[in-house]
Scaffold this motif. Structure first.
Motif, PDB file in Angstrom:
ATOM      1  N   MET A 167      37.963  36.862  37.841  1.00 35.70           N
ATOM      2  CA  MET A 167      38.874  38.005  37.912  1.00 35.70           C
ATOM      3  C   MET A 167      39.377  38.316  36.511  1.00 35.70           C
ATOM      4  SD  MET A 167      40.916  36.988  41.413  1.00 35.70           S
ATOM      5  CE  MET A 167      41.390  35.361  40.826  1.00 35.70           C
ATOM      6  N   PRO A 168      38.532  38.858  35.641  1.00 34.38           N
ATOM      7  CA  PRO A 168      38.908  39.034  34.240  1.00 34.38           C
ATOM      8  C   PRO A 168      39.901  40.162  33.999  1.00 34.38           C
ATOM      9  CG  PRO A 168      36.747  39.973  34.630  1.00 34.38           C
ATOM     10  CD  PRO A 168      37.146  39.280  35.904  1.00 34.38           C
ATOM     11  N   GLN A 169      40.009  41.099  34.937  1.00 30.00           N
ATOM     12  CA  GLN A 169      40.898  42.229  34.718  1.00 30.00           C
ATOM     13  C   GLN A 169      42.356  41.797  34.730  1.00 30.00           C
ATOM     14  OE1 GLN A 169      38.581  42.092  37.073  1.00 30.00           O
ATOM     15  NE2 GLN A 169      37.229  43.863  37.000  1.00 30.00           N
ATOM     16  N   LYS A 170      43.192  42.564  34.065  1.00 30.77           N
ATOM     17  CA  LYS A 170      44.623  42.253  34.063  1.00 30.77           C
ATOM     18  C   LYS A 170      45.318  42.783  35.307  1.00 30.77           C
ATOM     19  CE  LYS A 170      45.816  46.315  31.217  1.00 30.77           C
ATOM     20  NZ  LYS A 170      46.461  46.758  29.953  1.00 30.77           N
ATOM     21  N   ASP A 171      44.673  43.724  36.007  1.00 25.88           N
ATOM     22  CA  ASP A 171      45.219  44.275  37.243  1.00 25.88           C
ATOM     23  C   ASP A 171      44.254  43.964  38.381  1.00 25.88           C
ATOM     24  OD1 ASP A 171      47.263  45.376  35.745  1.00 25.88           O
ATOM     25  OD2 ASP A 171      46.303  47.336  35.592  1.00 25.88           O
ATOM     26  N   TYR A 172      44.739  43.286  39.414  1.00 28.00           N
ATOM     27  CA  TYR A 172      43.881  42.990  40.548  1.00 28.00           C
ATOM     28  C   TYR A 172      44.722  42.507  41.723  1.00 28.00           C
ATOM     29  CZ  TYR A 172      44.482  38.234  38.758  1.00 28.00           C
ATOM     30  OH  TYR A 172      45.016  37.058  38.299  1.00 28.00           O
ATOM     31  N   LEU A 173      44.093  42.526  42.894  1.00 28.86           N
ATOM     32  CA  LEU A 173      44.665  41.952  44.103  1.00 28.86           C
ATOM     33  C   LEU A 173      43.754  40.820  44.544  1.00 28.86           C
ATOM     34  CD1 LEU A 173      46.778  42.101  46.415  1.00 28.86           C
ATOM     35  CD2 LEU A 173      45.181  43.636  47.612  1.00 28.86           C
ATOM     36  N   PHE A 174      44.310  39.624  44.671  1.00 21.92           N
ATOM     37  CA  PHE A 174      43.557  38.442  45.090  1.00 21.92           C
ATOM     38  C   PHE A 174      44.060  38.033  46.463  1.00 21.92           C
ATOM     39  CE2 PHE A 174      43.185  33.633  44.814  1.00 21.92           C
ATOM     40  CZ  PHE A 174      41.829  33.611  45.108  1.00 21.92           C
ATOM     41  N   VAL A 175      43.149  37.940  47.425  1.00 21.19           N
ATOM     42  CA  VAL A 175      43.509  37.628  48.807  1.00 21.19           C
ATOM     43  C   VAL A 175      42.807  36.343  49.227  1.00 21.19           C
ATOM     44  CG1 VAL A 175      43.565  38.447  51.189  1.00 21.19           C
ATOM     45  CG2 VAL A 175      43.668  40.101  49.298  1.00 21.19           C
ATOM     46  N   VAL A 176      43.583  35.380  49.698  1.00 25.42           N
ATOM     47  CA  VAL A 176      43.029  34.167  50.288  1.00 25.42           C
ATOM     48  C   VAL A 176      43.242  34.266  51.791  1.00 25.42           C
ATOM     49  CG1 VAL A 176      43.171  31.654  50.452  1.00 25.42           C
ATOM     50  CG2 VAL A 176      43.456  32.780  48.239  1.00 25.42           C
ATOM     51  N   ALA A 177      42.140  34.403  52.525  1.00 26.12           N
ATOM     52  CA  ALA A 177      42.198  34.623  53.966  1.00 26.12           C
ATOM     53  C   ALA A 177      41.809  33.349  54.698  1.00 26.12           C
ATOM     54  CB  ALA A 177      41.277  35.774  54.355  1.00 26.12           C
ATOM     55  N   PRO A 179      41.985  31.147  58.249  1.00 28.21           N
ATOM     56  CA  PRO A 179      42.088  31.552  59.651  1.00 28.21           C
ATOM     57  C   PRO A 179      43.553  31.694  60.076  1.00 28.21           C
ATOM     58  CG  PRO A 179      40.435  29.845  59.400  1.00 28.21           C
ATOM     59  CD  PRO A 179      41.134  29.963  58.076  1.00 28.21           C
ATOM     60  N   ALA A 180      43.913  32.854  60.575  1.00 31.15           N
ATOM     61  CA  ALA A 180      45.236  33.145  61.120  1.00 31.15           C
ATOM     62  C   ALA A 180      46.332  33.343  60.072  1.00 31.15           C
ATOM     63  CB  ALA A 180      45.685  32.075  62.121  1.00 31.15           C
ATOM     64  N   ARG A 181      46.009  33.233  58.787  1.00 33.89           N
ATOM     65  CA  ARG A 181      47.030  33.503  57.749  1.00 33.89           C
ATOM     66  C   ARG A 181      46.362  33.898  56.449  1.00 33.89           C
ATOM     67  NH1 ARG A 181      52.310  33.451  56.527  1.00 33.89           N
ATOM     68  NH2 ARG A 181      52.679  33.111  58.740  1.00 33.89           N
ATOM     69  N   SER A 182      46.857  34.982  55.860  1.00 34.59           N
ATOM     70  CA  SER A 182      46.345  35.446  54.571  1.00 34.59           C
ATOM     71  C   SER A 182      47.487  35.513  53.568  1.00 34.59           C
ATOM     72  CB  SER A 182      45.707  36.838  54.699  1.00 34.59           C
ATOM     73  OG  SER A 182      44.485  36.765  55.402  1.00 34.59           O
ATOM     74  N   THR A 183      47.165  35.186  52.325  1.00 33.82           N
ATOM     75  CA  THR A 183      48.136  35.239  51.240  1.00 33.82           C
ATOM     76  C   THR A 183      47.583  36.130  50.145  1.00 33.82           C
ATOM     77  OG1 THR A 183      48.791  32.979  51.773  1.00 33.82           O
ATOM     78  CG2 THR A 183      49.551  33.862  49.681  1.00 33.82           C
ATOM     79  N   LEU A 184      48.435  37.027  49.639  1.00 29.00           N
ATOM     80  CA  LEU A 184      48.014  38.011  48.652  1.00 29.00           C
ATOM     81  C   LEU A 184      48.750  37.792  47.345  1.00 29.00           C
ATOM     82  CD1 LEU A 184      48.702  39.586  51.616  1.00 29.00           C
ATOM     83  CD2 LEU A 184      47.326  41.323  50.497  1.00 29.00           C
ATOM     84  N   LEU A 185      48.025  37.822  46.245  1.00 32.21           N
ATOM     85  CA  LEU A 185      48.582  37.747  44.899  1.00 32.21           C
ATOM     86  C   LEU A 185      48.250  39.044  44.176  1.00 32.21           C
ATOM     87  CD1 LEU A 185      47.821  34.199  43.412  1.00 32.21           C
ATOM     88  CD2 LEU A 185      50.055  35.240  43.759  1.00 32.21           C
ATOM     89  N   LEU A 186      49.271  39.697  43.665  1.00 36.18           N
ATOM     90  CA  LEU A 186      49.079  40.944  42.928  1.00 36.18           C
ATOM     91  C   LEU A 186      49.375  40.715  41.458  1.00 36.18           C
ATOM     92  CD1 LEU A 186      48.657  44.076  42.918  1.00 36.18           C
ATOM     93  CD2 LEU A 186      51.137  44.258  43.248  1.00 36.18           C
ATOM     94  N   SER A 187      48.417  41.075  40.605  1.00 36.70           N
ATOM     95  CA  SER A 187      48.619  41.010  39.157  1.00 36.70           C
ATOM     96  C   SER A 187      48.585  42.434  38.612  1.00 36.70           C
ATOM     97  CB  SER A 187      47.517  40.175  38.501  1.00 36.70           C
ATOM     98  OG  SER A 187      47.638  40.212  37.086  1.00 36.70           O
ATOM     99  N   THR A 188      49.618  42.803  37.884  1.00 35.51           N
ATOM    100  CA  THR A 188      49.675  44.123  37.267  1.00 35.51           C
ATOM    101  C   THR A 188      50.034  43.968  35.797  1.00 35.51           C
ATOM    102  OG1 THR A 188      52.018  44.399  37.888  1.00 35.51           O
ATOM    103  CG2 THR A 188      50.380  45.246  39.407  1.00 35.51           C
ATOM    104  N   ASP A 189      49.230  44.577  34.947  1.00 35.97           N
ATOM    105  CA  ASP A 189      49.439  44.498  33.503  1.00 35.97           C
ATOM    106  C   ASP A 189      49.501  43.053  33.032  1.00 35.97           C
ATOM    107  OD1 ASP A 189      49.673  45.587  30.966  1.00 35.97           O
ATOM    108  OD2 ASP A 189      51.871  45.704  31.059  1.00 35.97           O
ATOM    109  N   ASN A 190      48.628  42.242  33.627  1.00 29.41           N
ATOM    110  CA  ASN A 190      48.487  40.834  33.246  1.00 29.41           C
ATOM    111  C   ASN A 190      49.737  40.009  33.532  1.00 29.41           C
ATOM    112  OD1 ASN A 190      46.589  38.949  32.389  1.00 29.41           O
ATOM    113  ND2 ASN A 190      47.444  38.859  30.335  1.00 29.41           N
ATOM    114  N   ARG A 191      50.479  40.410  34.543  1.00 27.84           N
ATOM    115  CA  ARG A 191      51.641  39.628  34.967  1.00 27.84           C
ATOM    116  C   ARG A 191      51.750  39.714  36.484  1.00 27.84           C
ATOM    117  NH1 ARG A 191      56.634  41.730  32.004  1.00 27.84           N
ATOM    118  NH2 ARG A 191      55.111  41.883  30.311  1.00 27.84           N
ATOM    119  N   TRP A 192      52.394  38.711  37.087  1.00 26.70           N
ATOM    120  CA  TRP A 192      52.509  38.694  38.532  1.00 26.70           C
ATOM    121  C   TRP A 192      53.405  39.826  39.013  1.00 26.70           C
ATOM    122  CZ3 TRP A 192      48.620  36.309  39.978  1.00 26.70           C
ATOM    123  CH2 TRP A 192      48.232  35.090  39.449  1.00 26.70           C
TER     124      TRP A 192
END
Length: 270
Positions: A167-177, A179-192
């Motif tokens: 995930m080299p970009q500074k802006d991205y959405l990372f989703v860990v799915a 079973p039965a629960r998903s967690t999302l991490l949002l990075s914008t401008d290289n910061r959480w």
């Protein structure tokens, strides 16, 4: 004596099962020892997970060993800790993070241990809350069995560290799915920018709706642009998610014939 010559166990505490792998001393291959299910309807369910793990370890541990534990997001809570120039000491950071944690989840009779990500000055941090009683039970278990408790961390952290270079970009959405629960991490401008964990199925339909809602929230922000989306679904071994504009991040498993989500999660540990 160095622990390099001893077995290293990786345990995964899932929402309704515990999985265990073993790596022999001196870097020998990693064996999957299997998983054992339990009925996780009772809350909190972690005492059942600890009992199950103890039975598995008593069966497999021979001599000195190291134990690393991965916790499903079913057992963890996450929050964002904004940057504050007024925080100048580690103790103050812990107090501030706990304030942010309670702003999200409210005060609870249950005690939570907060792990805070190291970030550069001016950057927001991520905080992961782990139940203190669960951590205490793991320490007691390790002591009783004579094993060294090497680390305890949310699977979210393990997965992110494993796939960060993808995930080299500074802006991205990372989703860990899971079973039965998903967690999302949002990075914008290289910061959480945000972290969220929700109870949701890991089907294509449910994940597509979840990602679409998150992207809509992002689109409402001024100057927002479309985000690259990365998805890791360890339970989808046989049916890789097929979602438009989503890059799926998968592990190459040493034993591809094993169809167990906890096996996939354990193999994320380097």
């Amino acid at each position: 004596m160095s622990l390099l010559s001893h077995d290293r166990f990786v345990a995964v505490l899932g929402g309704s099962a515990v999985g265990l792998s073993r790596q022999g001393g001196n870097g020998k291959g990693r064996d999957w020892l299997g998983s054992v299910s339990f009925i996780g309807e009772r809350f909190p369910s972690w005492p059942l997970a600890i009992d199950t793990l103890e039975r598995m370890l008593r069966e497999h541990v021979r001599g000195r060993a190291e134990l690393c534990v991965l916790l499903s997001s079913h057992y963890c809570r996450f929050c964002l800790v904004p940057w504050s120039e007024q925080i100048v000491a580690p103790s103050e950071l812990q107090e501030y993070a706990r304030f942010c944690f309670e702003e999200v989840y409210g005060q609870s009779e249950e005690s939570w241990s907060l792990c805070i990500s190291p970030e550069a000055a001016g950057q927001p941090r991520l905080a992961a809350g782990l139940p203190e009683e669960l951590l205490g039970a793991l320490r007691a278990l390790a002591t009783n069995l004579g094993v060294r408790l090497g680390s305890v961390q949310p699977y979210l952290m393990t997965a992110f560290n494993r796939f960060a270079r993808s995930m080299p970009q500074k802006d991205y959405l990372f989703v860990v799915a899971e079973p039965a629960r998903s967690t999302l991490l949002l990075s914008t401008d290289n910061r959480w920018g945000a972290v969220r964990s929700l109870g949701v199925a890991d089907s294509d339909e449910a994940l597509g709706e979840l990602i679409a809602r998150e992207c809509e929230l992002r689109a409402d922000e001024e100057g927002a642009v479309a985000l690259p989306v990365y998805l890791h679904a360890p339970g989808r071994v046989d049916d890789t998610p097929q979602l438009a504009d989503v890059e799926v991040l998968s592990l190459e498993l040493p034993h591809p014939g094993v169809r167990d989500v906890l096996y996939s999660m354990a193999m994320a540990v380097n």
